[in-house]
Structures are given as structure tokens and as C-alpha cells.
Design a protein around this motif. Structure first.
Motif, PDB file in Angstrom:
ATOM      1  N   LEU A  14       0.833  -1.210   0.000  1.00  0.00           N
ATOM      2  CA  LEU A  14       0.000   0.000   0.000  1.00  0.00           C
ATOM      3  C   LEU A  14       0.865   1.256   0.000  1.00  0.00           C
ATOM      4  O   LEU A  14       0.585   2.216  -0.732  1.00  0.00           O
ATOM      5  CB  LEU A  14      -0.919   0.004   1.226  1.00  0.00           C
ATOM      6  CG  LEU A  14      -2.107  -0.945   1.189  1.00  0.00           C
ATOM      7  CD1 LEU A  14      -2.799  -0.974   2.544  1.00  0.00           C
ATOM      8  CD2 LEU A  14      -3.071  -0.551   0.101  1.00  0.00           C
ATOM      9  N   ILE A  15       1.902   1.268   0.809  1.00  0.00           N
ATOM     10  CA  ILE A  15       2.781   2.439   0.883  1.00  0.00           C
ATOM     11  C   ILE A  15       3.464   2.681  -0.454  1.00  0.00           C
ATOM     12  O   ILE A  15       3.488   3.810  -0.960  1.00  0.00           O
ATOM     13  CB  ILE A  15       3.809   2.265   2.018  1.00  0.00           C
ATOM     14  CG1 ILE A  15       3.101   2.364   3.365  1.00  0.00           C
ATOM     15  CG2 ILE A  15       4.922   3.291   1.925  1.00  0.00           C
ATOM     16  CD1 ILE A  15       3.966   1.991   4.553  1.00  0.00           C
ATOM     17  N   VAL A  16       4.011   1.623  -1.050  1.00  0.00           N
ATOM     18  CA  VAL A  16       4.702   1.778  -2.337  1.00  0.00           C
ATOM     19  C   VAL A  16       3.720   2.210  -3.414  1.00  0.00           C
ATOM     20  O   VAL A  16       3.993   3.125  -4.203  1.00  0.00           O
ATOM     21  CB  VAL A  16       5.421   0.465  -2.718  1.00  0.00           C
ATOM     22  CG1 VAL A  16       5.907   0.500  -4.148  1.00  0.00           C
ATOM     23  CG2 VAL A  16       6.573   0.196  -1.767  1.00  0.00           C
ATOM     24  N   GLY A  17       2.560   1.579  -3.462  1.00  0.00           N
ATOM     25  CA  GLY A  17       1.576   1.923  -4.491  1.00  0.00           C
ATOM     26  C   GLY A  17       1.035   3.332  -4.338  1.00  0.00           C
ATOM     27  O   GLY A  17       0.879   4.059  -5.319  1.00  0.00           O
ATOM     28  N   PHE A  18       0.749   3.751  -3.115  1.00  0.00           N
ATOM     29  CA  PHE A  18       0.191   5.080  -2.879  1.00  0.00           C
ATOM     30  C   PHE A  18       1.211   6.171  -3.163  1.00  0.00           C
ATOM     31  O   PHE A  18       0.882   7.229  -3.690  1.00  0.00           O
ATOM     32  CB  PHE A  18      -0.303   5.187  -1.429  1.00  0.00           C
ATOM     33  CG  PHE A  18      -1.126   6.400  -1.154  1.00  0.00           C
ATOM     34  CD1 PHE A  18      -2.424   6.482  -1.609  1.00  0.00           C
ATOM     35  CD2 PHE A  18      -0.600   7.463  -0.441  1.00  0.00           C
ATOM     36  CE1 PHE A  18      -3.201   7.599  -1.348  1.00  0.00           C
ATOM     37  CE2 PHE A  18      -1.363   8.588  -0.172  1.00  0.00           C
ATOM     38  CZ  PHE A  18      -2.670   8.653  -0.633  1.00  0.00           C
ATOM     39  N   SER A  19       2.468   5.918  -2.821  1.00  0.00           N
ATOM     40  CA  SER A  19       3.487   6.954  -3.017  1.00  0.00           C
ATOM     41  C   SER A  19       3.970   7.018  -4.456  1.00  0.00           C
ATOM     42  O   SER A  19       4.204   8.106  -4.989  1.00  0.00           O
ATOM     43  CB  SER A  19       4.669   6.719  -2.075  1.00  0.00           C
ATOM     44  OG  SER A  19       5.320   5.501  -2.396  1.00  0.00           O
ATOM     45  N   MET A  20       4.117   5.887  -5.139  1.00  0.00           N
ATOM     46  CA  MET A  20       4.649   5.901  -6.506  1.00  0.00           C
ATOM     47  C   MET A  20       3.555   6.094  -7.553  1.00  0.00           C
ATOM     48  O   MET A  20       3.709   6.882  -8.464  1.00  0.00           O
ATOM     49  CB  MET A  20       5.418   4.614  -6.783  1.00  0.00           C
ATOM     50  CG  MET A  20       6.705   4.519  -6.044  1.00  0.00           C
ATOM     51  SD  MET A  20       7.589   3.058  -6.571  1.00  0.00           S
ATOM     52  CE  MET A  20       9.101   3.275  -5.662  1.00  0.00           C
ATOM     53  N   LEU A  21       2.492   5.340  -7.432  1.00  0.00           N
ATOM     54  CA  LEU A  21       1.431   5.428  -8.434  1.00  0.00           C
ATOM     55  C   LEU A  21       0.485   6.595  -8.164  1.00  0.00           C
ATOM     56  O   LEU A  21      -0.026   7.216  -9.091  1.00  0.00           O
ATOM     57  CB  LEU A  21       0.627   4.122  -8.473  1.00  0.00           C
ATOM     58  CG  LEU A  21       1.408   2.873  -8.874  1.00  0.00           C
ATOM     59  CD1 LEU A  21       0.509   1.659  -8.771  1.00  0.00           C
ATOM     60  CD2 LEU A  21       1.954   3.010 -10.280  1.00  0.00           C
ATOM     61  N   GLY A  22       0.251   6.883  -6.892  1.00  0.00           N
ATOM     62  CA  GLY A  22      -0.715   7.915  -6.541  1.00  0.00           C
ATOM     63  C   GLY A  22      -0.109   9.267  -6.267  1.00  0.00           C
ATOM     64  O   GLY A  22      -0.820  10.229  -6.033  1.00  0.00           O
TER      65      GLY A  22
END
Length: 101
Positions: free
Chosen positions: A69-77
Motif C-alpha cells: 500500500l505504501i509503495v503503491g500510494f506513493s509511486m502510483l498515486g
């Protein structure tokens, strides 16, 4: 019947009886070995109990979910990485997804 066929039949009958006797002894030997193994069976104490293994899998799965979640929210979002762990972020997502009736 001729004498030759009678003797052949007798020889075949003797061979069949010998095979049956051998198979009986083999099955008896197997049964004896099985009984001996049951007597010699030792109980093995587990190094890590099953409940601990289940707990390890659950905790590691939750940890992997949080990292994802952290990686997806920070990189993709393009958001702040720690914001994904805040309740306000999830409340905003829930409000966005819910359809008003």
C-alpha cells in the motif's frame, strides 16, 4: 488325457502352490515389519508449533500488504507514503466509491 499333460498339470499346480506360499510369507513379513515399526515409533517434538507458524504467516501477510500500500500510494498515486496508513485517507476513498441513493 495323456500322461504328459497330466504331469504338466501337476507341475503347474505345484508351481502355483509354491507361488501362493511365497506370497503368503511375503505378506506375513510385511505385517511383522509394520508391527515392529509401530513399536519403534518415536514422537517428534516440533521446533515451531503450528499455531506459531499460522501467526507468522498472518503477520508477514499484513506487513507485506502495508508495504504494498505504501509503495503503491506513493509511486502510483503521487501521495505522501505515510498518508496511506491514516484513517482519513481511507474514509475519503470510501466516500468517493459509495454511491448516494
Amino acid at each position: 488325457m495323456s500322461q504328459e499333460t497330466k504331469s504338466k498339470n501337476k507341475n503347474a499346480d505345484k508351481a502355483n502352490e509354491q507361488k501362493k506360499a511365497q506370497s503368503n510369507t511375503k505378506s506375513e513379513k510385511r505385517a511383522e515389519k509394520k508391527k515392529q515399526k509401530q513399536k519403534e515409533k518415536k514422537y517428534i517434538r516440533r521446533v515451531v508449533p503450528i499455531w506459531a507458524k499460522v501467526l507468522i504467516v498472518v503477520v508477514s501477510s499484513l506487513f507485506a500488504l502495508m508495504i504494498g500500500l505504501i509503495v503503491g500510494f506513493s509511486m502510483l498515486g503521487d501521495g505522501h507514503p505515510i498518508d496511506v496508513l491514516k484513517w482519513e485517507t481511507w474514509q475519503h476513498i470510501i466516500d468517493f466509491v459509495q454511491v448516494e441513493k
